[in-house]
Structure formats: structure tokens, C-alpha cells
Design an enzyme around this catalytic site. Structure first.
Site, short mmCIF file in Angstrom:
data_model
loop_
_atom_site.label_atom_id
_atom_site.label_comp_id
_atom_site.label_asym_id
_atom_site.label_seq_id
_atom_site.Cartn_x
_atom_site.Cartn_y
_atom_site.Cartn_z
N ALA A 11 -36.03 69.13 -4.31
CA ALA A 11 -35.53 69.82 -5.49
C ALA A 11 -35.62 71.33 -5.37
O ALA A 11 -34.95 72.05 -6.11
CB ALA A 11 -36.30 69.36 -6.72
N SER A 12 -36.44 71.85 -4.44
CA SER A 12 -36.56 73.30 -4.30
C SER A 12 -36.21 73.79 -2.90
O SER A 12 -36.00 75.00 -2.72
CB SER A 12 -37.98 73.76 -4.67
OG SER A 12 -38.94 73.13 -3.85
N SER A 13 -36.15 72.90 -1.92
CA SER A 13 -35.79 73.32 -0.57
C SER A 13 -35.25 72.13 0.21
O SER A 13 -35.47 70.98 -0.15
CB SER A 13 -37.00 73.93 0.17
OG SER A 13 -37.98 72.94 0.41
N GLY A 14 -34.57 72.45 1.28
CA GLY A 14 -34.10 71.43 2.21
C GLY A 14 -34.59 71.76 3.60
O GLY A 14 -34.94 72.90 3.89
N HIS A 215 -32.84 57.61 -1.04
CA HIS A 215 -33.68 58.20 -2.07
C HIS A 215 -34.95 58.65 -1.37
O HIS A 215 -35.62 57.85 -0.70
CB HIS A 215 -34.00 57.19 -3.17
CG HIS A 215 -34.82 57.78 -4.28
ND1 HIS A 215 -35.53 57.01 -5.16
CD2 HIS A 215 -35.05 59.06 -4.63
CE1 HIS A 215 -36.16 57.78 -6.03
NE2 HIS A 215 -35.88 59.04 -5.71
N ASP A 216 -35.31 59.92 -1.52
CA ASP A 216 -36.43 60.44 -0.74
C ASP A 216 -37.72 59.66 -0.97
O ASP A 216 -38.55 59.52 -0.06
CB ASP A 216 -36.64 61.94 -0.98
CG ASP A 216 -36.74 62.34 -2.44
OD1 ASP A 216 -36.87 61.46 -3.31
OD2 ASP A 216 -36.68 63.55 -2.71
N THR A 217 -37.89 59.11 -2.18
CA THR A 217 -39.10 58.31 -2.42
C THR A 217 -39.07 57.01 -1.63
O THR A 217 -40.11 56.54 -1.16
CB THR A 217 -39.28 58.02 -3.91
OG1 THR A 217 -39.24 59.25 -4.64
CG2 THR A 217 -40.62 57.35 -4.18
N GLN A 283 -45.59 74.74 -9.94
CA GLN A 283 -44.53 75.54 -9.33
C GLN A 283 -43.92 76.50 -10.35
O GLN A 283 -43.65 77.67 -10.04
CB GLN A 283 -43.46 74.61 -8.76
CG GLN A 283 -43.92 73.77 -7.59
CD GLN A 283 -42.99 72.60 -7.30
OE1 GLN A 283 -41.98 72.39 -7.98
NE2 GLN A 283 -43.33 71.81 -6.29
#
Length: 456
Positions: A11-14, A215-217, A283
Site C-alpha cells: 500500500a505504500s511501496s512496491g 493477494h499478498d496475504t 505510519q
């Protein structure tokens, strides 16, 4: 085939990670990291998906020769493409307010029995009901599927991510056609489903793209180095995904009222979990304070008085970007120092972990002798110890890169480099990854008192 690129979008970086795999282990190298910065245009918060795609291409170039590519990202959000394959505008961010007040008109009990999904105001089902571009759209592609389409020209929907939309039938594992019809959504939007491990096709760059737990999870849970099936997991980052791994969904009324979700996992497993707000609060505090000194904040929080202030981290008022320290102070009813604010966040997050692990076990019949924390939160020593204390169970922290590791393991198995079921894949991780153990300490009665105070 021994070298695999894991595209992992958070959600904040790739980042693009390269996994070198053999029968004895897996090692990871970061090839490229890039920002994922949402953009507000007038009243709408968007993902800058073209910037993300550029970051992916740059990362794959930096990775050098690889044998295959797998893509995972956060869930729920999508891009719409028209009949010519063109993207209809930048995808809207799940934290946008457009779903406020959107309802399905379908009783919650019926919706849960069909989809098994936690009720979250930003689920794909609500986003599509608020979507003005549907008449122009031919397909809906979740973010990893959209990037895979741009790389391969192949349209499809990976199963684990599709299961987060609240539009998949949890019993059949197929799109819920009757629900989609009742909602008045065009059936054409929903592409054919793919199982993790499916070869999507060759990319424009050469290597094949393989569907992973996109899905990353789902990938992170593959990357949990569990030595037995009796465990709970916390995939801890911007969100804390807290739950247990099951063979079948839990669709009881008690489960629905506790707001637990039954999401698809790799190899037909069920990720029985609940979303907890996670390190998003910390964050956002750092953003408000304009500081990157997380070690300094955590050191100060470790010296602050415990339990001086606790909050329910899942209150809707904490969801949107804003002045998080002020919202926390308003919730506790007094001004807090930075150290007190960080301690409040970590105490409260550990308390939410306790409650969710306990409920997951009670509702599913699991016992969870240990709790695995994977993801960025595994680096947070204070949070790991507080979670062990709160859950009254040992915490095994690591690997930090569980998502990329799970992504790579599924690719490697599809390519024939590795074999076996999930326990076999996890055994590879236990041999090669650093894991730190935290033993529970402190006063369990105090944690119970705090849980009772917040939730009764």
C-alpha cells in the site's frame, strides 16, 4: 528454472525481489524498490497505476535474467478495461470515500453465507456499486491481474485475490453468478478464474508470468515457516491480517457477527482471518510528525508507561489519511507525547491481536500453540514482545519478506524446481530463514481487563 522475480506491491511501496531457488533453500535479493503514492484528483483518491507499472518494468530490468515472474498486491481494488483492452481511468483507492453509505440491499446473513467475507465498507462489491464507469467497461481486473494482462495480453482472475471481492461463492469457488445478477452488475466484468501455480503465458519481456497467491496475504501465509498445522499467523504491515489456516470455511452466525472472513488460500486452504488496522496508525503518525526515525520512536515508546492509553484501532475514524496523532489524542481524551502516542498504538495493536487470535481459535476450533508474525511488523521487537504477552503464546517473528518468499515458492513449484504440499514448502523456509522467538511474560489478567474495557 531456478531464478524467479517476485513483484510485490504494497500500500505504500512496491518492489521486485529475485529468488534463487534450489531443493535446499531459497535466497532473496532486492532488485528495485519504488514508491506507491496515491494521488487525489479533485474529490477522488486514486492509485497511480501507470507509475506502479513503470516501477515494475524498471525492477524487472534491474533483476536481470529470470525464468519466471509472479505478481502479488493488496486486495480489493481493480482497474476497468474496455472492449479494446484500454484502461478506463486510474483505479480508485480503497480509502476513498465513494463507498460511504453504499448498501447492497441483500441481508448481511445471506451475503455471508454465500461469500464468507468480512463486511468492510471498501470491499470490491461496494466499489462496483459506486462505480460510474461500468457501462463502458468490458472487464474488471484486480491489480495483479491488470499488470499480468499488460505483460502478457492474457485476461484472467487469480483465485485468492478474487476471493476478497465478496463476489465469489465460497462453496463452489466460482463467481457468484446469482449474486452478481441480483446486484445488477454486468456478468461480462468477471474474467475466468486461475488457480495459483497456473502459467499465464510469456511476457513481452520474455519470461513466463505465473499466477501465484496474488493477494499478498495469500503469498505471505505460504511464507509462514510453520512446523505444524497448529498455528495462528499475523501478516503485519499497514494492515494486520490475523487468523488461522483451515481446510473449510466457517460460516456460522457467530463468525459473521465477529466479522471474520473466509478468503481463499493456496492449495485449497481457507484463510480464516480478520483485518486489524495494523501499523497504518504508526505510519500516519510518522507522516504527521515528518520523521523517519522509527528506531528512536520505538525506543522512546519502550520507556513509556504501558497501558497509559489504549484505543480500539479498528474504529472507522482511523481509516482515512489525516492527522493521526490528533485523532488518537481525541479518542483517549488528552494530549499525548510522541512516545505516549507510539506506546498507545503498539499496546492497542497487541490487544487487538490478542482478541482476534482468541476469537479465531474459538470460532474455528483451533488451538494455535504459537503465533507467527511475518512481514514488516516482524522487525518491530516491542510489538512482537507485546503480542506474545497479550496472546499468552510464543511469537515466532519472521521472515520479514514472507510475501515475496511465498510468491517465489509457488513459482518454483509450478516450474518443477520444488515439489510437495504447503508443509513441504514451509520446511524449505525453516531451513533458510531467520526466525526470532518471543516468550510471553507480564500479567495476563491486565490484558484481559483491557480487552473487557474496550469490547466488553
Amino acid at each position: 528454472m531456478t531464478r524467479f522475480a517476485a513483484v510485490d506491491l504494497g500500500a505504500s511501496s512496491g518492489r521486485v525481489m529475485v529468488g534463487d531457488v534450489s531443493a535446499s533453500g531459497v535466497s532473496l535479493t532486492e532488485a528495485h524498490r519504488f514508491a506507491n503514492e496515491p494521488v487525489r484528483v479533485r474529490d477522488t483518491l486514486h492509485w497511480d497505476v501507470l507509475s506502479l507499472y513503470r516501477g515494475v518494468l524498471d525492477g524487472l530490468a534491474a533483476a536481470g535474467p529470470v525464468d519466471a515472474i509472479g505478481i502479488d498486491s493488496w486486495a480489493i481494488d481493480y482497474g476497468l478495461i474496455d472492449a479494446g483492452g484500454r484502461l478506463l481511468g486510474n483505479p480508485v483507492h480503497y480509502r476513498d470515500a465513494r463507498t460511504d453509505g453504499v448498501v447492497t440491499g441483500i441481508p448481511d446473513e445471506k451475503l455471508y453465507a454465500l461469500t464468507g467475507l468480512q463486511k468492510l465498507s471498501f470491499n470490491t462489491i461496494y466499489q462496483l456499486l459506486a462505480e460510474p464507469l461500468l457501462p463502458l467497461a468490458d472487464r474488471m481486473l484486480l491489480i495483479p491481474d491488470l499488470l499480468a494482462y499488460w505483460l502478457t495480453g492474457k485476461i484472467g482472475a487469480e483465485f485468492t485475490n478474487a476471493s476478497t471481492t465478496q463476489l465469489l461463492d465460497v462453496g463452489t469457488g466460482e463467481w457468484a453468478g446469482s449474486l452478481i445478477g441480483d446486484l445488477g452488475l454486468p456478468a461480462r466484468l468477471f474474467p475466468p478464474l486461475r488457480a495459483p501455480g497456473t502459467v499465464i503465458g510469456p511476457s513481452s519481456l520474455g519470461p513466463e508470468v505465473i499466477a501465484v497467491g496474488s493477494h499478498d496475504t495469500a503469498s505471505a501465509v505460504v511464507g509462514v515457516p510453520a512446523g505444524s498445522p497448529d498455528f495462528a499467523y499475523i501478516s503485519c504491515g499497514t494492515w494486520s491480517l490475523v487468523g488461522v489456516e483451515l481446510d473449510a470455511p466457517v460460516l456460522t452466525e457467530e463468525s459473521r457477527l465477529a466479522n471474520f472472513t473466509n478468503e481463499g488460500g493456496v492449495d485449497g486452504t481457507v484463510r480464516y482471518l480478520r483485518n486489524v488496522m495494523g501499523l497504518w496508525l504508526l505510519q500516519e503518525c510518522q507522516r504527521a510528525w515528518r520523521t523517519d526515525d522509527l528506531p528512536g520512536l520505538l525506543a522512546a515508546a519502550a520507556s513509556a508507561r504501558p497501558f497509559a492509553a489504549v484505543i480500539d484501532v479498528d474504529l472507522p475514524r482511523f481509516l482515512a489519511p489525516d492527522d493521526m496523532p490528533a485523532r488518537i489524542a481525541a479518542e483517549v481524551g488528552r494530549e499525548l507525547s510522541r512516545a505516549e502516542t507510539v506506546r498507545c498504538v503498539l499496546d492497542s495493536l497487541a490487544l487487538a491481536h490478542r482478541r482476534t487470535v482468541r476469537q479465531a481459535c474459538e470460532l474455528s476450533g483451533s488451538t494455535a500453540e504459537v503465533v507467527h508474525i511475518v512481514g514488516g511488523g516482524a522487525r518491530n521487537e516491542l510489538l512482537c514482545q507485546l503480542t506474545a504477552d497479550a496472546c499468552e503464546r510464543p511469537v515466532l517473528a519472521g521472515p520479514v519478506e514472507a510475501t515475496a518468499l511465498g510468491n517465489v515458492l509457488v513459482q518454483a513449484r509450478a516450474a518443477g524446481v520444488l515439489s510437495g504440499d504447503l508443509p513441504a514448502l514451509r520446511g524449505v523456509l525453516r531451513e533458510t530463514q531467520q526466525i526470532r522467538r518471543y516468550e510471553p511474560s507480564g500479567d495476563p489478567a491486565r490484558w484481559q481487563e483491557l480487552e473487557d474495557r474496550l469490547w466488553g
